[in-house]
Design an enzyme around this catalytic site. Structure first.
Site, PDB file in Angstrom:
ATOM      1  N   LYS A  79       0.913  -1.159  -0.287  1.00 54.71           N
ATOM      2  CA  LYS A  79       0.198   0.109  -0.248  1.00 54.71           C
ATOM      3  C   LYS A  79       0.553   1.454   0.120  1.00 54.71           C
ATOM      4  O   LYS A  79       0.910   2.166  -1.197  1.00 54.71           O
ATOM      5  CB  LYS A  79      -1.224  -0.174   1.276  1.00 54.71           C
ATOM      6  CG  LYS A  79      -1.898  -0.784   1.240  1.00 54.71           C
ATOM      7  CD  LYS A  79      -3.168  -1.659   2.182  1.00 54.71           C
ATOM      8  CE  LYS A  79      -3.776  -2.451   1.980  1.00 54.71           C
ATOM      9  NZ  LYS A  79      -4.855  -3.310   3.518  1.00 54.71           N
ATOM     10  N   GLN A  97      -4.967  -1.586   9.807  1.00 48.02           N
ATOM     11  CA  GLN A  97      -5.091  -2.475   8.973  1.00 48.02           C
ATOM     12  C   GLN A  97      -5.477  -3.585  10.039  1.00 48.02           C
ATOM     13  O   GLN A  97      -4.956  -3.798  11.071  1.00 48.02           O
ATOM     14  CB  GLN A  97      -2.690  -3.027   8.266  1.00 48.02           C
ATOM     15  CG  GLN A  97      -2.805  -4.518   7.570  1.00 48.02           C
ATOM     16  CD  GLN A  97      -3.308  -4.612   6.793  1.00 48.02           C
ATOM     17  OE1 GLN A  97      -3.500  -3.503   5.484  1.00 48.02           O
ATOM     18  NE2 GLN A  97      -3.613  -5.606   6.062  1.00 48.02           N
ATOM     19  N   ASP A 116     -11.597   2.570   3.080  1.00 51.69           N
ATOM     20  CA  ASP A 116     -12.010   0.936   3.504  1.00 51.69           C
ATOM     21  C   ASP A 116     -12.811   0.965   2.744  1.00 51.69           C
ATOM     22  O   ASP A 116     -13.905   0.318   2.212  1.00 51.69           O
ATOM     23  CB  ASP A 116     -11.198   0.194   3.850  1.00 51.69           C
ATOM     24  CG  ASP A 116      -9.284  -0.610   4.006  1.00 51.69           C
ATOM     25  OD1 ASP A 116      -9.244  -0.813   3.076  1.00 51.69           O
ATOM     26  OD2 ASP A 116      -9.346  -0.610   5.236  1.00 51.69           O
TER      27      ASP A 116
END
Ligand code: NAP
Length: 287
Positions: free
Chosen positions: A53, A97, A120
Site C-alpha cells: 500500500k 490494517q 477502506d
C-alpha cells in the site's frame, strides 16, 4: 468455449496511470493526496500488505504515512491516534490494517474513523451510504470487481448475479453494488443448501469464500462472467482462488485469474478512494 481473461494487472495499471495524472494536477494546486496506514503488531501477511500500500501510494505520487505500532498498543492509544489523524488536514485517507490484536475491538476502531477519510469503505456510514445508493467510499475489493466487469462490457442490468460469501468487506457490499447496477442478486453462504443449483443460473458469478475449488466447471453456466476473489494456497503453496480455474475457463465466457485478477484491482481502488478523499477535502476547504 475458452473464457477470455479479465486481466486485473493491466486494468489496475491503466487506473494507476489515470490516478497519477490526476495526482499531478492536485499537487500543482498545492494538495498532495496522503494516506495514513496504521499497522499494529507484526503479523507477516499484514506487513506485506502494508508495504504494498505504501509503495502503491509512492508510485502514483501520493504521500503515505506508515505508523507501525507494537502489539501491546492499548485500544485507547490507538483511538487517540485515529482522532489525531482525523483532524490532521494533511491526511486524506486513514487505513487501519486488519486483523487487530485480540485486545482491540476492531468495530470500535473503524467507528472512530472520520467517514470523510474512510478510504477502506468499512465505516458504518460508508456501508449505509452504499445501502441507500448515496455517494460514499466503496470497499475496495467489490469496487474493483465492478470495474473489471465494466472494463469488458459486462453490464449487470437484468442479469442474474450470484455472490458466494457474505462478509461485510466483500460479499455484502458486492451484492449491493450489483443490485445498484440493476442485476437480480442472490447471495450464497455456508448454510446455502445446494450451492451449485444457484451458481448454475448465474450470468455473473462472484466467489468470495476463501476455500479453493469451491466453484467447479459443473457449477458454472456456459458463457458466465466469473470473478474470483478468493486468495488461497494450493498443495504446492502457490496462490490460487476459490475457482477451479483450469476447469471453469472451459465453460465461462469471462474469468479473472489468481494471481493477477482481483488483488491488483483492490490495491488500485484504494488509491482511487484516497484521491477522491483528497479532492473532496480540497473542495470543502475551497467552499
Ligand atoms: P470471510 O469473512 O471468511 O467470508 C467468507 C464467506 O464465505 C462467508 O460469508 C462464509 O459463509 C462463506 N462460505 C464459507 N464456506 C462456504 C461454502 N462452503 N459455501 C458457500 N459459502 C461459504 O472472507 P472474506 O474476507 O469475505 O474473503 C473471502 C476470500 O477473499 C478470502 O480468500 C480472502 O483472502 C479473499 N480476499 C481477497 C481480496 C483480494 O484483494 N483479492 C480481498 C479481500 C478478501 P458464512 O457467512 O455463512 O460463514
Amino acid at each position: 468455449m475458452t473464457a477470455r481473461l479479465i486481466d486485473g494487472n493491466a486494468l489496475a495499471r491503466s487506473i494507476r496511470d489515470e490516478i497519477t495524472s490526476r495526482v499531478q494536477g492536485l499537487r500543482a494546486s498545492g494538495v498532495q493526496p496522503a494516506l495514513a496506514v496504521i499497522l499494529v503488531g507484526d503479523d507477516p501477511a499484514s506487513q506485506v500488505y502494508v508495504r504494498h500500500k505504501v509503495a502503491d501510494c509512492e508510485s502514483v505520487g501520493m504521500r503515505s504515512i506508515l505508523e507501525r505500532q507494537p502489539t501491546s498498543l492499548s485500544e485507547a492509544a490507538l483511538l487517540a491516534r485515529i482522532h489525531a489523524l482525523n483532524t490532521d488536514p494533511g491526511v486524506h485517507g486513514i487505513l487501519v490494517q486488519l486483523p487487530l490484536p485480540a485486545h482491540i475491538d476492531a468495530g470500535k476502531v473503524i467507528a472512530a474513523l472520520s467517514p470523510a477519510k474512510d478510504v477502506d469503505g468499512f465505516h458504518v456510514q460508508s456501508a449505509g451510504a452504499l445501502m441507500l445508493g448515496q455517494p460514499g467510499f466503496r470497499p475496495c475489493t467489490p469496487y474493483g470487481c465492478m470495474r473489471m466487469l465494466q472494463s469488458v462490457g459486462v453490464d449487470p442490468r437484468g442479469r442474474h448475479a450470484v455472490v458466494v460469501g457474505r462478509s461485510n468487506i466483500v460479499g455484502k457490499p458486492m451484492a449491493m453494488m450489483l443490485l445498484q447496477a440493476h442485476a437480480t442478486v442472490t447471495v450464497c453462504h455456508s448454510a446455502t443448501a445446494d450451492l451449485g443449483a444457484f451458481t448454475r443460473t448465474a450470468d455473473i458469478l462472484v466467489a468470495a469464500v476463501g476455500r479453493r475449488n469451491t466453484i467447479t466447471a459443473a457449477m458454472v453456466k456456459p458463457g458466465a462472467a466469473v470473478i474470483d476473489v478468493g486468495m488461497n494456497r494450493d498443495d504446492a503453496g502457490k496462490l490460487c482462488g476459490d475457482v477451479d480455474f483450469a476447469g471453469v475457463r472451459e465453460v465461462a465466457g469471462w474469468i479473472t485469474p489468481v494471481p493477477g485478477g482481483v488483488g491488483p484491482m483492490t490495491r488500485a481502488m484504494l488509491l482511487a478512494n484516497t484521491l477522491d478523499a483528497a479532492q473532496a477535502a480540497q473542495a470543502r476547504s475551497a467552499g
